[in-house]
Design a protein around this motif. Structure first.
Motif, short mmCIF file in Angstrom:
data_model
loop_
_atom_site.label_atom_id
_atom_site.label_comp_id
_atom_site.label_asym_id
_atom_site.label_seq_id
_atom_site.Cartn_x
_atom_site.Cartn_y
_atom_site.Cartn_z
N LYS A 1 -32.60 -19.09 -0.15
CA LYS A 1 -33.14 -20.35 -0.66
C LYS A 1 -32.49 -21.54 0.07
O LYS A 1 -33.18 -22.49 0.48
CB LYS A 1 -32.93 -20.46 -2.16
CG LYS A 1 -33.67 -21.62 -2.78
CD LYS A 1 -33.76 -21.46 -4.27
CE LYS A 1 -34.85 -22.35 -4.79
NZ LYS A 1 -35.79 -21.72 -5.65
N GLN A 2 -31.17 -21.49 0.24
CA GLN A 2 -30.47 -22.55 0.96
C GLN A 2 -30.93 -22.61 2.42
O GLN A 2 -31.09 -23.70 2.99
CB GLN A 2 -28.97 -22.33 0.92
CG GLN A 2 -28.35 -22.49 -0.44
CD GLN A 2 -26.91 -21.99 -0.47
OE1 GLN A 2 -26.57 -20.98 0.14
NE2 GLN A 2 -26.05 -22.71 -1.19
N ALA A 3 -31.14 -21.44 3.02
CA ALA A 3 -31.59 -21.39 4.41
C ALA A 3 -32.96 -22.05 4.56
O ALA A 3 -33.18 -22.83 5.50
CB ALA A 3 -31.65 -19.94 4.89
N CYS A 4 -33.85 -21.79 3.62
CA CYS A 4 -35.17 -22.41 3.67
C CYS A 4 -35.07 -23.92 3.50
O CYS A 4 -35.80 -24.67 4.14
CB CYS A 4 -36.07 -21.82 2.58
SG CYS A 4 -36.57 -20.13 2.93
N GLN A 5 -34.16 -24.38 2.66
CA GLN A 5 -33.95 -25.82 2.49
C GLN A 5 -33.41 -26.45 3.76
O GLN A 5 -33.81 -27.55 4.15
CB GLN A 5 -33.02 -26.09 1.31
CG GLN A 5 -33.65 -25.79 -0.03
CD GLN A 5 -32.65 -25.80 -1.18
OE1 GLN A 5 -31.44 -25.79 -0.98
NE2 GLN A 5 -33.17 -25.80 -2.40
N LEU A 6 -32.47 -25.75 4.42
CA LEU A 6 -31.92 -26.27 5.68
C LEU A 6 -33.00 -26.40 6.75
O LEU A 6 -33.00 -27.34 7.54
CB LEU A 6 -30.82 -25.34 6.19
CG LEU A 6 -29.49 -25.39 5.44
CD1 LEU A 6 -28.60 -24.25 5.89
CD2 LEU A 6 -28.80 -26.72 5.68
N LYS A 7 -33.92 -25.44 6.76
CA LYS A 7 -35.00 -25.45 7.75
C LYS A 7 -36.17 -26.31 7.30
O LYS A 7 -37.15 -26.46 8.01
CB LYS A 7 -35.46 -24.02 8.01
CG LYS A 7 -36.23 -23.85 9.29
CD LYS A 7 -36.35 -22.42 9.69
CE LYS A 7 -37.13 -22.33 11.00
NZ LYS A 7 -37.13 -21.00 11.54
N ARG A 8 -36.04 -26.88 6.10
CA ARG A 8 -37.07 -27.74 5.50
C ARG A 8 -38.39 -27.01 5.34
O ARG A 8 -39.47 -27.53 5.64
CB ARG A 8 -37.24 -29.02 6.30
CG ARG A 8 -36.02 -29.91 6.23
CD ARG A 8 -36.24 -31.22 6.94
NE ARG A 8 -35.14 -32.13 6.73
CZ ARG A 8 -34.08 -32.22 7.52
NH1 ARG A 8 -33.99 -31.47 8.59
NH2 ARG A 8 -33.12 -33.09 7.27
N LEU A 9 -38.30 -25.75 4.89
CA LEU A 9 -39.49 -24.96 4.60
C LEU A 9 -39.82 -25.11 3.12
O LEU A 9 -38.96 -24.92 2.27
CB LEU A 9 -39.25 -23.48 4.92
CG LEU A 9 -38.93 -23.15 6.37
CD1 LEU A 9 -38.58 -21.68 6.52
CD2 LEU A 9 -40.11 -23.50 7.26
N ASN A 10 -41.05 -25.41 2.82
CA ASN A 10 -41.47 -25.53 1.43
C ASN A 10 -41.99 -24.23 0.86
O ASN A 10 -42.28 -24.14 -0.32
CB ASN A 10 -42.56 -26.61 1.31
CG ASN A 10 -42.05 -27.97 1.68
OD1 ASN A 10 -40.90 -28.28 1.43
ND2 ASN A 10 -42.90 -28.78 2.28
N SER A 11 -42.12 -23.22 1.69
CA SER A 11 -42.74 -21.97 1.28
C SER A 11 -41.70 -20.85 1.12
O SER A 11 -41.77 -19.83 1.79
CB SER A 11 -43.79 -21.57 2.30
OG SER A 11 -43.21 -21.53 3.59
N PHE A 12 -40.76 -21.05 0.20
CA PHE A 12 -39.70 -20.07 -0.02
C PHE A 12 -40.27 -18.70 -0.35
O PHE A 12 -39.82 -17.68 0.17
CB PHE A 12 -38.77 -20.55 -1.14
CG PHE A 12 -37.80 -19.52 -1.63
CD1 PHE A 12 -36.76 -19.10 -0.82
CD2 PHE A 12 -37.94 -18.95 -2.88
CE1 PHE A 12 -35.87 -18.14 -1.25
CE2 PHE A 12 -37.05 -17.99 -3.33
CZ PHE A 12 -36.01 -17.59 -2.51
N ASN A 13 -41.29 -18.64 -1.21
CA ASN A 13 -41.87 -17.35 -1.59
C ASN A 13 -42.51 -16.64 -0.41
O ASN A 13 -42.43 -15.41 -0.31
CB ASN A 13 -42.89 -17.53 -2.72
CG ASN A 13 -42.21 -17.86 -4.03
OD1 ASN A 13 -41.08 -17.43 -4.28
ND2 ASN A 13 -42.87 -18.64 -4.88
#
Length: 148
Positions: free
Chosen positions: A55-67
């Motif tokens: 989840k943190q990695a997706c936030q760092l990459k600014r991805l909104n599609s965690f699922n």
């Protein structure tokens, strides 16, 4: 040309120079504000914790599609390979230096090479996705025409 006419021309030239300088100063101020905005959003190495969950990695990459990332191994850091994962407090985490930093720069154009670097073959991807990624990689390899 009379002295008055010469002075009038000089005055006009001076006013044009002053207007151009004022315009340049405004443009420079806008550029400075834009640069400050970009710099304030830049993530530095020190901003990233040593161990990062998905989840943190997706936030760092600014991805909104965690699922979506969670469902598809090829989108995860280290392509979801267990050799790149550790368990910390019951959560799967990834090392900042070995996994997260390289993963942050992965795009559609270089996903296939990242997959190979993680030890996977592109044949593990769905065929439609593989073709799209190959086309994206070709666009990256093709020279960009320069405007003249």
């Amino acid at each position: 040309m009379t002295e008055n006419a010469k002075l009038a021309n000089l005055d006009l030239d001076l006013r044009q120079i002053m207007l151009a300088q004022e315009r340049s100063m405004r443009e420079m101020q806008e550029l400075k504000e834009g640069l400050n905005k970009v710099l304030s959003s830049v993530i530095t190495h020190a901003d990233i914790p040593e161990w990062v969950d998905l989840k943190q990695a997706c936030q760092l990459k600014r991805l909104n599609s965690f699922n979506t990332v969670k469902q598809h191994f090829w989108l995860k850091p280290g392509c979801g390979q267990k050799k790149f994962q550790r368990i910390c407090d019951g959560r799967i985490v990834y090392n900042r230096d070995e996994v997260i930093i390289p993963w942050l720069s992965v795009t559609s154009e270089n996903l296939l090479s990242y997959l190979e670097n993680c030890g996977l073959d592109k044949s593990c991807l769905p065929e439609k996705l593989r073709k799209e990624l190959e086309a994206a990689a070709k666009r990256l390899d093709s020279p960009v025409p320069m405007e003249v």
